[in-house]
Scaffold this active site. Sequence first.
Site, PDB file in Angstrom:
ATOM      1  N   HIS A 105       0.811  -1.222   0.000  1.00  0.00           N
ATOM      2  CA  HIS A 105       0.000   0.000   0.000  1.00  0.00           C
ATOM      3  C   HIS A 105       0.843   1.270   0.000  1.00  0.00           C
ATOM      4  O   HIS A 105       0.352   2.350   0.312  1.00  0.00           O
ATOM      5  CB  HIS A 105      -0.945   0.001   1.210  1.00  0.00           C
ATOM      6  CG  HIS A 105      -1.991  -1.074   1.124  1.00  0.00           C
ATOM      7  ND1 HIS A 105      -2.637  -1.582   2.225  1.00  0.00           N
ATOM      8  CD2 HIS A 105      -2.485  -1.741   0.057  1.00  0.00           C
ATOM      9  CE1 HIS A 105      -3.488  -2.519   1.834  1.00  0.00           C
ATOM     10  NE2 HIS A 105      -3.409  -2.637   0.531  1.00  0.00           N
ATOM     11  N   CYS A 149       2.886  15.795 -11.989  1.00  0.00           N
ATOM     12  CA  CYS A 149       4.066  15.498 -12.817  1.00  0.00           C
ATOM     13  C   CYS A 149       4.747  14.202 -12.438  1.00  0.00           C
ATOM     14  O   CYS A 149       5.720  13.806 -13.092  1.00  0.00           O
ATOM     15  CB  CYS A 149       5.054  16.665 -12.750  1.00  0.00           C
ATOM     16  SG  CYS A 149       5.929  16.782 -11.168  1.00  0.00           S
TER      17      CYS A 149
HETATM   18 ZN   LIG Z   1       4.629  18.193  -9.785  1.00  0.00          ZN
END
Ligand SMILES: [Zn+2]
Length: 301
Positions: A122, A133
């Site tokens: 997990h 990003c």
């Molecule tokens: Zn970022």
Amino acid sequence: MHEGTAESCAGLAGLLAGGDVVVLSGAGLSTESGIPDYRGPSGALVRTSPMTYQTFTGDPLARRRYWARSFLGWRRMAQTRPNAGHRAVAQLQRQGLVTGVVTQNVDGLHQAGGADRVVELHGSLAKVICLGCGDLTSRTELDRRMAWANPRFDARVTALNPDGDVDLSDEEIDRFRMVECSACAGDTLKPDVVFFGETVPADRVQQCFAMVEKARLLLVLGSSLTVMSGRRFVIRAAKLGIPVVIVNQGPTRGDTYAALSIDAPLGVVLPELVRLTAVPPAVAVPPVAVGPVGAGSPVTA
Ligand SMILES: [Zn+2]
């Protein structure tokens, strides 16, 4: 130790002695380190109902609330230490009996206790991912940045709530300033743990299945196997005829698959297993003859 537990430990030690054991661990292993079992990774720092992935990603205010609480909870989390159970698992690895660990815990305590070849099913609270990003950073670094952006926030709130596990008021959350991703300036930093409503990455699941399928024995430690995320490995093992042993306080949803279930504290059972499976020294030490007690005579070999 209870007589029945001692007998079960002896039986389990016999099974472990053959090696190639894979451990599947859950929250029960970390409760003795003071980490409450909130039944789910994202609940680890929050006492109230756990955040779902959908709420976290869809609601900027929910993210800020999460991070404000997490900022405080981290103080306590960072102080937790591995317990006798974690250390025993690492020792069983060093004895060559445990080949790998699949853990549902996100606290890093297996590794802190000396274990390696640990797959964190997990994820890990020690890492932070940017959903924008994909930049992966350390939680320690984020903590430094959050502390800089929120001077005295922790001191003031912790004084109000000495146990550090806090329900912040809306006003307090308003005052918390969440920092942005240092790579893309996005506002969707997320702890690198699997939230409720989120699936475990497929390659990680496959890695765990591969470990389990190669095992001679699957040893479940401190998991009630409530969620399918962990239970599926027990089901796979049972289907393949790999014996499953469960050590947990209380019944589990995997008991019907288990060759042996031990209902006892892990801090008692695991050190006992280490003792019972310890390999005696390769070269026998000759008995030492000792002179009469108090006679002051030299010891002769
Ligand atoms: Zn970022």
